[in-house]
Design a protein around this motif. Sequence first.
Motif, PDB file in Angstrom:
ATOM      1  N   GLN A 151       0.831  -1.214   0.000  1.00 31.65           N
ATOM      2  CA  GLN A 151       0.000   0.000   0.000  1.00 31.65           C
ATOM      3  C   GLN A 151       0.865   1.263   0.000  1.00 31.65           C
ATOM      4  N   TYR A 152       1.867   1.299   0.854  1.00 35.22           N
ATOM      5  CA  TYR A 152       2.765   2.466   0.887  1.00 35.22           C
ATOM      6  C   TYR A 152       3.488   2.631  -0.448  1.00 35.22           C
ATOM      7  N   TYR A 153       3.949   1.527  -0.998  1.00 35.21           N
ATOM      8  CA  TYR A 153       4.731   1.578  -2.238  1.00 35.21           C
ATOM      9  C   TYR A 153       3.898   2.150  -3.382  1.00 35.21           C
ATOM     10  N   LEU A 154       2.670   1.650  -3.525  1.00 31.88           N
ATOM     11  CA  LEU A 154       1.809   2.137  -4.601  1.00 31.88           C
ATOM     12  C   LEU A 154       1.379   3.585  -4.358  1.00 31.88           C
ATOM     13  N   ASN A 155       1.216   3.967  -3.096  1.00 34.10           N
ATOM     14  CA  ASN A 155       0.908   5.367  -2.801  1.00 34.10           C
ATOM     15  C   ASN A 155       2.025   6.288  -3.279  1.00 34.10           C
ATOM     16  N   ILE A 156       3.271   5.843  -3.089  1.00 31.97           N
ATOM     17  CA  ILE A 156       4.405   6.662  -3.535  1.00 31.97           C
ATOM     18  C   ILE A 156       4.447   6.739  -5.052  1.00 31.97           C
ATOM     19  N   LEU A 157       4.163   5.630  -5.717  1.00 33.34           N
ATOM     20  CA  LEU A 157       4.106   5.660  -7.180  1.00 33.34           C
ATOM     21  C   LEU A 157       3.022   6.627  -7.658  1.00 33.34           C
ATOM     22  N   GLN A 207       6.710  12.676   2.371  1.00 32.34           N
ATOM     23  CA  GLN A 207       6.025  12.163   3.553  1.00 32.34           C
ATOM     24  C   GLN A 207       5.749  10.666   3.427  1.00 32.34           C
ATOM     25  N   ASP A 208       5.286  10.246   2.249  1.00 34.85           N
ATOM     26  CA  ASP A 208       4.995   8.820   2.055  1.00 34.85           C
ATOM     27  C   ASP A 208       6.274   7.990   2.009  1.00 34.85           C
ATOM     28  N   LEU A 209       7.353   8.549   1.463  1.00 35.12           N
ATOM     29  CA  LEU A 209       8.647   7.855   1.498  1.00 35.12           C
ATOM     30  C   LEU A 209       9.120   7.683   2.940  1.00 35.12           C
ATOM     31  N   LEU A 210       8.919   8.706   3.743  1.00 34.76           N
ATOM     32  CA  LEU A 210       9.297   8.620   5.151  1.00 34.76           C
ATOM     33  C   LEU A 210       8.484   7.546   5.865  1.00 34.76           C
ATOM     34  N   SER A 211       7.188   7.460   5.560  1.00 36.18           N
ATOM     35  CA  SER A 211       6.339   6.439   6.185  1.00 36.18           C
ATOM     36  C   SER A 211       6.814   5.035   5.818  1.00 36.18           C
ATOM     37  N   LEU A 212       7.142   4.825   4.551  1.00 37.77           N
ATOM     38  CA  LEU A 212       7.635   3.511   4.126  1.00 37.77           C
ATOM     39  C   LEU A 212       8.998   3.227   4.753  1.00 37.77           C
ATOM     40  N   LYS A 213       9.836   4.217   4.815  1.00 34.69           N
ATOM     41  CA  LYS A 213      11.153   4.067   5.424  1.00 34.69           C
ATOM     42  C   LYS A 213      11.026   3.662   6.897  1.00 34.69           C
ATOM     43  N   GLN A 214      10.083   4.274   7.600  1.00 35.12           N
ATOM     44  CA  GLN A 214       9.864   3.928   9.001  1.00 35.12           C
ATOM     45  C   GLN A 214       9.294   2.524   9.135  1.00 35.12           C
ATOM     46  N   LEU A 215       8.444   2.130   8.216  1.00 38.45           N
ATOM     47  CA  LEU A 215       7.909   0.772   8.246  1.00 38.45           C
ATOM     48  C   LEU A 215       9.029  -0.243   8.037  1.00 38.45           C
ATOM     49  N   LEU A 216       9.970   0.094   7.171  1.00 43.70           N
ATOM     50  CA  LEU A 216      11.128  -0.769   6.941  1.00 43.70           C
ATOM     51  C   LEU A 216      12.148  -0.661   8.069  1.00 43.70           C
ATOM     52  N   GLN A 217      11.954   0.321   8.956  1.00 40.89           N
ATOM     53  CA  GLN A 217      12.821   0.543  10.109  1.00 40.89           C
ATOM     54  C   GLN A 217      14.256   0.826   9.685  1.00 40.89           C
ATOM     55  N   LEU A 218      14.379   1.679   8.650  1.00 41.69           N
ATOM     56  CA  LEU A 218      15.685   2.148   8.212  1.00 41.69           C
ATOM     57  C   LEU A 218      16.090   3.349   9.048  1.00 41.69           C
ATOM     58  N   SER A 219      17.368   3.498   9.290  1.00 38.44           N
ATOM     59  CA  SER A 219      17.852   4.605  10.110  1.00 38.44           C
ATOM     60  C   SER A 219      17.706   5.925   9.361  1.00 38.44           C
ATOM     61  N   SER A 220      17.739   7.009  10.106  1.00 37.84           N
ATOM     62  CA  SER A 220      17.551   8.334   9.516  1.00 37.84           C
ATOM     63  C   SER A 220      18.701   8.701   8.582  1.00 37.84           C
ATOM     64  N   GLU A 221      19.858   8.063   8.738  1.00 39.55           N
ATOM     65  CA  GLU A 221      21.004   8.378   7.882  1.00 39.55           C
ATOM     66  C   GLU A 221      20.817   7.872   6.450  1.00 39.55           C
ATOM     67  N   VAL A 222      19.953   6.893   6.267  1.00 36.88           N
ATOM     68  CA  VAL A 222      19.761   6.289   4.946  1.00 36.88           C
ATOM     69  C   VAL A 222      18.859   7.179   4.096  1.00 36.88           C
ATOM     70  N   GLN A 223      19.353   7.565   2.921  1.00 37.42           N
ATOM     71  CA  GLN A 223      18.549   8.310   1.952  1.00 37.42           C
ATOM     72  C   GLN A 223      17.784   7.297   1.110  1.00 37.42           C
ATOM     73  N   PHE A 224      16.496   7.177   1.377  1.00 37.12           N
ATOM     74  CA  PHE A 224      15.713   6.079   0.804  1.00 37.12           C
ATOM     75  C   PHE A 224      14.808   6.569  -0.318  1.00 37.12           C
ATOM     76  N   ASP A 225      14.716   5.758  -1.361  1.00 38.56           N
ATOM     77  CA  ASP A 225      13.784   6.022  -2.448  1.00 38.56           C
ATOM     78  C   ASP A 225      13.362   4.681  -3.032  1.00 38.56           C
ATOM     79  N   ILE A 226      12.292   4.698  -3.815  1.00 41.70           N
ATOM     80  CA  ILE A 226      11.833   3.459  -4.442  1.00 41.70           C
ATOM     81  C   ILE A 226      12.135   3.495  -5.929  1.00 41.70           C
ATOM     82  N   ALA A 227      12.293   2.302  -6.487  1.00 40.99           N
ATOM     83  CA  ALA A 227      12.493   2.184  -7.929  1.00 40.99           C
ATOM     84  C   ALA A 227      11.129   2.187  -8.612  1.00 40.99           C
ATOM     85  N   THR A 228      11.011   2.936  -9.687  1.00 37.73           N
ATOM     86  CA  THR A 228       9.747   3.021 -10.426  1.00 37.73           C
ATOM     87  C   THR A 228       9.683   1.917 -11.462  1.00 37.73           C
TER      88      THR A 228
END
Length: 413
Positions: free
Chosen positions: A126-132, A192-213
């Motif tokens: 759900q988070y992933y598709l929201n970001i897309l 905001q949605d990337l941050l929500s997914l990042k928190q769900l994955l429990q990645l640290s704040s230092e990680v610059q996270f993005d999804i592949a399209t």
Amino acid sequence: MIRYAILIFCLLIDLATTAQVRWDLATCIAFAKKNNIQVNTQRYNQQTAMQNYSLSRSAQLPSVSGSASQYFQKDLRIGSYIFNAGFTLYQGGYLRKDKRQKQLALEAANQSVLVTENDITLNIIQYYLNILLDKEAAVYQQNVVNTSKAQLEQGEQKLAVGSVARKDVTQLRSQLANDEYTLISAENTIKQDLLSLKQLLQLSSEVQFDIATPDTVISQREVPSLATVQEYAFNNRPEIKENQLQIQVAQLGLAKAKSAYYPTLSLSGTVGSSYINDLSGLGSGFYQQAGITLSIPIYSKRQNKTSVETARINIGQAMINLKDTKTTLAANIEKYYLNTINAQSQFTAAREAFKYNEEVYNIANQELALGVSNMVEYLQQKELYVQALQQFIQAKYNAALTIKIYEFYYNQQ
């Protein structure tokens, strides 16, 4: 399993060597299954169940103990060495039933891990598709901004030569400002949605996270029948298997409670040696003995009856839990079936509406550039286009999400 372990290893190496990652949906799900706190909590419960099962297996083996003692008192020395062994010959079948119960409890714990993994997977989808959705909306909104900038530039050129009114150019500036505000809001939604997914994955704040399209997003395909999916789910879903196993665990609990009414027959043996060394000389002895003990329960102050009745209550509760799980599962599947059918119909309608509004909007842009359309008509058509665009993107990803979740219950994720 080997490929899964290699993937997780590569992900952990990736996190250790770089502060920026870009993951596809499968990678997000694999990482969450490995690292999510809820999943790992269930794995610890699974390990506890394994230890309980191992203990129940060992309970059927003989028990052996040894002791040695040595005493000194002036000129007196006393020593003894003893080995004891015991083995339960009969206990109303308690040990055998306990072993089977712990084995089923372990299997139920395994299913509980799968249930938690499924819950996490659905959240990630759900988070992933929201970001897309957010990203595609931002792309379209950027196109709208670019068009507004081009229209404003043309309007200012015409204003310079006196071919348009200043009011029209002011309206174009106002429209560009609104479009840019909408674009900024869309980009903030992505963050905001990337941050929500990042928190769900429990990645640290230092990680610059993005999804592949992905190259494509599937929003329409043949929908399996409701009866087919429900039948499959009832036979294969881990939450159903877990509750079925819990019923068997409770039934064995009843059998164990009833075994307390039966006598217990046990075999024991002792081998020992002792000596006393004093001024008069050395005295020693070696002895061995074996015996059978029969213990017959006569009166337990209602403990046995209470255990039996409590076990029956546990069976009833386990059956209710299974019924509730089936009811909830059936309702969820039916809900997503209806949502999928409706979402695909809405997507078809929204796609057609967007197609025609986009065509009219393009014509309106051309007419405005040629000066054959007034500003009010253009802005009205642009508003209709933006509305159709938003409905199309929302319908597209809503259809993709509902079919993804519905097929998840059919094990086709």
